[in-house]
Design a protein around this motif. Structure first.
Motif, PDB file in Angstrom:
ATOM      1  N   PHE A  33       5.508  -7.573   4.795  1.00 31.36           N
ATOM      2  CA  PHE A  33       5.473  -6.186   4.329  1.00 31.36           C
ATOM      3  C   PHE A  33       6.865  -5.795   3.868  1.00 31.36           C
ATOM      4  O   PHE A  33       7.728  -5.478   4.687  1.00 31.36           O
ATOM      5  N   ALA A  34       7.116  -5.850   2.579  1.00 29.00           N
ATOM      6  CA  ALA A  34       8.458  -5.548   2.066  1.00 29.00           C
ATOM      7  C   ALA A  34       8.657  -4.045   1.879  1.00 29.00           C
ATOM      8  O   ALA A  34       9.743  -3.527   2.091  1.00 29.00           O
ATOM      9  N   LEU A  35       7.586  -3.337   1.490  1.00 27.87           N
ATOM     10  CA  LEU A  35       7.653  -1.877   1.333  1.00 27.87           C
ATOM     11  C   LEU A  35       6.475  -1.255   2.071  1.00 27.87           C
ATOM     12  O   LEU A  35       5.335  -1.691   1.924  1.00 27.87           O
ATOM     13  N   ARG A  36       6.757  -0.216   2.860  1.00 28.52           N
ATOM     14  CA  ARG A  36       5.731   0.350   3.745  1.00 28.52           C
ATOM     15  C   ARG A  36       5.430   1.805   3.421  1.00 28.52           C
ATOM     16  O   ARG A  36       5.139   2.602   4.313  1.00 28.52           O
TER      17      ARG A  36
ATOM     18  N   LYS B  85       3.775   0.664  -1.697  1.00 24.49           N
ATOM     19  CA  LYS B  85       3.704  -0.386  -0.675  1.00 24.49           C
ATOM     20  C   LYS B  85       3.670  -1.752  -1.346  1.00 24.49           C
ATOM     21  O   LYS B  85       3.073  -1.904  -2.417  1.00 24.49           O
ATOM     22  N   LYS B  86       4.320  -2.725  -0.718  1.00 22.96           N
ATOM     23  CA  LYS B  86       4.233  -4.096  -1.196  1.00 22.96           C
ATOM     24  C   LYS B  86       4.099  -5.058  -0.025  1.00 22.96           C
ATOM     25  O   LYS B  86       4.932  -5.090   0.873  1.00 22.96           O
TER      26      LYS B  86
ATOM     27  N   GLU C  37       4.185  -7.028  -8.607  1.00 16.93           N
ATOM     28  CA  GLU C  37       3.008  -6.163  -8.627  1.00 16.93           C
ATOM     29  C   GLU C  37       2.897  -5.409  -7.297  1.00 16.93           C
ATOM     30  O   GLU C  37       2.749  -6.022  -6.247  1.00 16.93           O
ATOM     31  N   PRO C  38       3.006  -4.081  -7.324  1.00 14.79           N
ATOM     32  CA  PRO C  38       2.885  -3.310  -6.080  1.00 14.79           C
ATOM     33  C   PRO C  38       1.489  -3.474  -5.472  1.00 14.79           C
ATOM     34  O   PRO C  38       0.525  -3.716  -6.200  1.00 14.79           O
ATOM     35  N   SER C  39       1.399  -3.351  -4.147  1.00 12.81           N
ATOM     36  CA  SER C  39       0.099  -3.442  -3.480  1.00 12.81           C
ATOM     37  C   SER C  39      -0.616  -2.107  -3.488  1.00 12.81           C
ATOM     38  O   SER C  39      -1.850  -2.055  -3.527  1.00 12.81           O
TER      39      SER C  39
ATOM     40  N   MET D 184       1.449   1.898 -13.379  1.00 15.18           N
ATOM     41  CA  MET D 184       0.427   1.038 -12.785  1.00 15.18           C
ATOM     42  C   MET D 184      -0.742   0.823 -13.747  1.00 15.18           C
ATOM     43  O   MET D 184      -1.481  -0.137 -13.625  1.00 15.18           O
ATOM     44  N   LYS D 185      -0.907   1.767 -14.680  1.00 16.91           N
ATOM     45  CA  LYS D 185      -2.014   1.646 -15.635  1.00 16.91           C
ATOM     46  C   LYS D 185      -1.570   0.997 -16.941  1.00 16.91           C
ATOM     47  O   LYS D 185      -2.389   0.625 -17.762  1.00 16.91           O
TER      48      LYS D 185
END
Ligand code: ADP
Ligand code: ADP
Length: 239
Positions: free
Chosen positions: A18-21, A10-11, A55-57, A69-70
């Motif tokens: 909301f670009a990615l859901r 999600k982003k 940066e993804p949400s 992500m890590k």
């Protein structure tokens, strides 16, 4: 063997868009996957989240089994070196030669001080020339990139990505600024090189016809959600 795995991505941008859901998919080694969808669907955001230019949400991204992500610092740089990017507007350094733009893709690859200072070995230069020959630009190595046509500039963009010796290529609307004939030519180069070198490719396209012709698989995105995932044949039946 999955080269890329995206889970629940999600982003939400700072302005509330909301670009990615919630996007899920896996890409196996050697696949040539087209991501299609209308302008504003989230294709570019998806691509930029994969190497964390954005940066993804929420969600998970695994590249070669590594948790993106890590990954931070050195680890993130290492993963990014293995992910070649090709852009709609080429993103070349304008007043610089073709070969130096290609070597720019090599920058950081060596990880050495010489690499960081942009001083390249004879071996690196020869490697860059070999790549330029593959995209038909051997005779343009010492030209400034702003002296080249759009199609030639995108071939420099491909060469720069290859200079990273990538495992994965992310191409974000690589033909959107080019005329139809040049677009075909660029698609041929990207497709053939990925096949020859066994590079996995994820490519954003808004031309469905071109996606159907080249891709081994098509992912359809609309309003930040995946609405299709299948072969070009299945897409034909769906539409
Ligand atoms: P596509 O590549 O499919 O055209 P994008 O990923 O560029 O889609 O955009 C998806 C949505 O996110 C659009 O509504 C766009 O306006 C918005 N968007 C993209 N980048 C940003 C940003 N940096 N800040 C806020 N909204 C953005
Ligand atoms: P694209 O062809 O990728 O959809 P856009 O014209 O939508 O390009 O966006 C161009 C740039 O502006 C991108 O870097 C994108 O992330 C950013 N952008 C797009 N929409 C917005 C927005 N609503 N707010 C802020 N930045 C945005």
């Amino acid at each position: 063997q999955a080269v890329l795995e995206v889970i629940g991505l999600k982003k939400k941008y700072k302005d509330g868009t909301f670009a990615l859901r919630g996007i899920d998919f896996q890409v196996k080694e050697g696949e040539f996957v087209a991501v299609i969808g209308p302008s504003g669907a989230g294709k570019s955001t998806l691509m930029r989240c994969i190497n964390r230019l954005v940066e993804p949400s929420e969600g998970k991204i695994y590249f070669n089994g590594n948790d993106m992500m890590k990954a931070n610092g050195q680890k993130l740089r290492q993963h990014r070196r293995e992910i070649g990017m090709i852009f709609q507007n080429f993103n070349l350094i304008p007043r610089v030669t073709v070969i130096d733009n290609v070597l720019n893709g090599r920058l950081g690859y060596t990880g050495s001080l010489a690499g960081a200072l942009g001083i390249f070995s004879r071996k690196d230069r020869d490697f860059a020339l070999e790549i330029l020959a593959r995209v038909g630009l051997a005779d343009k190595a010492l030209k400034r990139v702003d002296e080249l046509s759009g199609g030639q500039q995108q071939r420099v963009g491909i060469a720069r990505a290859l200079a990273q010796e990538p495992k994965l290529i992310l191409a974000d609307e690589p033909i959107a600024s080019l005329d139809p004939i040049t677009s075909e030519n660029i698609m041929e180069y990207i497709y053939n090189i990925c096949r020859e070198d066994g590079i996995t490719c994820l490519i954003n396209l808004h031309q469905v016809e071109i996606a159907k012709r080249y891709a081994t698989r098509i992912i359809g995105i609309r309003e930040g959600k995946k609405v299709f995932d299948g072969t070009p044949d299945e897409l034909t039946r769906e539409v």
